[in-house]
Motif scaffolding. Structure first.
Motif, mmCIF file in Angstrom:
data_model
loop_
_atom_site.group_PDB
_atom_site.id
_atom_site.type_symbol
_atom_site.label_atom_id
_atom_site.label_comp_id
_atom_site.label_asym_id
_atom_site.label_seq_id
_atom_site.Cartn_x
_atom_site.Cartn_y
_atom_site.Cartn_z
ATOM 1 N N ASN A 79 0.785 -1.243 0.029
ATOM 2 C CA ASN A 79 0.092 -0.159 -0.025
ATOM 3 C C ASN A 79 0.803 1.103 -0.148
ATOM 4 O OD1 ASN A 79 -2.685 -0.876 0.234
ATOM 5 N ND2 ASN A 79 -2.180 -1.646 2.235
ATOM 6 N N ALA A 80 0.762 2.232 -0.959
ATOM 7 C CA ALA A 80 1.314 3.503 -1.261
ATOM 8 C C ALA A 80 0.397 4.508 -0.212
ATOM 9 C CB ALA A 80 1.747 3.945 -2.447
ATOM 10 N N VAL A 81 0.917 4.740 1.050
ATOM 11 C CA VAL A 81 0.119 5.741 1.852
ATOM 12 C C VAL A 81 0.559 7.046 1.787
ATOM 13 C CG1 VAL A 81 -1.027 5.990 4.061
ATOM 14 C CG2 VAL A 81 -0.500 3.538 3.198
ATOM 15 N N ASP A 82 -0.072 8.160 1.598
ATOM 16 C CA ASP A 82 0.262 9.443 1.478
ATOM 17 C C ASP A 82 -0.335 9.773 3.082
ATOM 18 O OD1 ASP A 82 0.533 12.306 1.704
ATOM 19 O OD2 ASP A 82 -0.575 12.682 -0.141
ATOM 20 N N TYR A 83 0.356 9.851 4.064
ATOM 21 C CA TYR A 83 0.013 10.239 5.242
ATOM 22 C C TYR A 83 -0.029 11.711 5.392
ATOM 23 C CZ TYR A 83 0.866 5.604 7.196
ATOM 24 O OH TYR A 83 0.830 4.134 7.577
ATOM 25 N N THR A 84 0.619 12.465 4.582
ATOM 26 C CA THR A 84 0.774 14.040 4.565
ATOM 27 C C THR A 84 -0.688 14.315 4.386
ATOM 28 O OG1 THR A 84 1.683 14.353 2.465
ATOM 29 C CG2 THR A 84 3.086 14.051 4.112
ATOM 30 N N ALA A 85 -1.383 13.551 3.613
ATOM 31 C CA ALA A 85 -2.822 14.124 3.332
ATOM 32 C C ALA A 85 -3.978 14.176 4.573
ATOM 33 C CB ALA A 85 -3.316 13.399 2.174
ATOM 34 N N HIS A 86 -3.245 13.473 5.769
ATOM 35 C CA HIS A 86 -4.327 13.433 6.733
ATOM 36 C C HIS A 86 -3.750 13.910 8.082
ATOM 37 C CE1 HIS A 86 -6.539 10.588 4.443
ATOM 38 N NE2 HIS A 86 -5.626 10.021 4.037
ATOM 39 N N LEU A 87 -2.318 14.512 7.769
ATOM 40 C CA LEU A 87 -1.656 15.168 8.966
ATOM 41 C C LEU A 87 -1.860 16.550 8.825
ATOM 42 C CD1 LEU A 87 1.427 12.702 9.123
ATOM 43 C CD2 LEU A 87 -0.793 12.883 10.802
ATOM 44 N N TYR A 95 7.371 14.581 11.952
ATOM 45 C CA TYR A 95 7.531 13.402 11.401
ATOM 46 C C TYR A 95 8.693 13.524 10.074
ATOM 47 C CZ TYR A 95 4.041 11.809 14.713
ATOM 48 O OH TYR A 95 3.294 11.821 15.812
ATOM 49 N N ARG A 96 8.915 14.645 9.686
ATOM 50 C CA ARG A 96 9.969 14.859 8.652
ATOM 51 C C ARG A 96 9.292 14.312 7.272
ATOM 52 N NH1 ARG A 96 11.178 19.076 10.625
ATOM 53 N NH2 ARG A 96 12.891 19.362 12.273
ATOM 54 N N LEU A 97 8.180 14.470 7.110
ATOM 55 C CA LEU A 97 7.826 13.869 5.807
ATOM 56 C C LEU A 97 7.591 14.982 4.615
ATOM 57 C CD1 LEU A 97 4.642 11.750 7.314
ATOM 58 C CD2 LEU A 97 6.972 11.103 6.599
#
Length: 111
Positions: A79-87, A95-97
């Protein structure tokens, strides 16, 4: 660390082997979202040239979007997850994303 390892396929196979069935791993690497295919060139040995091309003198490749397929080829469910879309912006910084960074969250199937 896969960007540092000359034979990343063997390293990925070992990661798959040691992950327990049903286990999850985050296999984050420097990824260029606008690059379709991973770039590698063993003939580039000059440290300054390597830093310019690969981002660091000790990197051996620049991963492209095919990284997810490379993991699938080994056997991982990916799964390629874009956590930045939800943070929040503060959390992304904490988290240095990188905004829009796709994080590979892999699972080893239960057989």
């Amino acid at each position: 660390v896969l960007e540092h390892i000359p034979d990343d396929e063997t390293a990925m196979k070992e990661l798959y082997r040691v992950l327990k069935p049903g286990g999850k791993a985050i296999l984050q690497i420097p990824l260029e979202n606008d690059r379709d295919v991973t770039f590698e060139d063993d003939s580039i040995t000059d440290k300054e040239e390597r830093a310019k091309i690969f981002g660091q003198y000790d990197h051996v490749r620049v991963y492209g979007m095919d990284y997810f397929d490379r993991l699938r080829f080994i056997g991982f469910d990916v799964n390629a997850v874009d956590y930045t879309a939800h943070l929040s912006t503060d959390e992304v910084d904490k988290y240095r994303l990188a905004k829009g960074e796709l994080i590979p969250v892999v699972t080893k199937s239960v057989v």
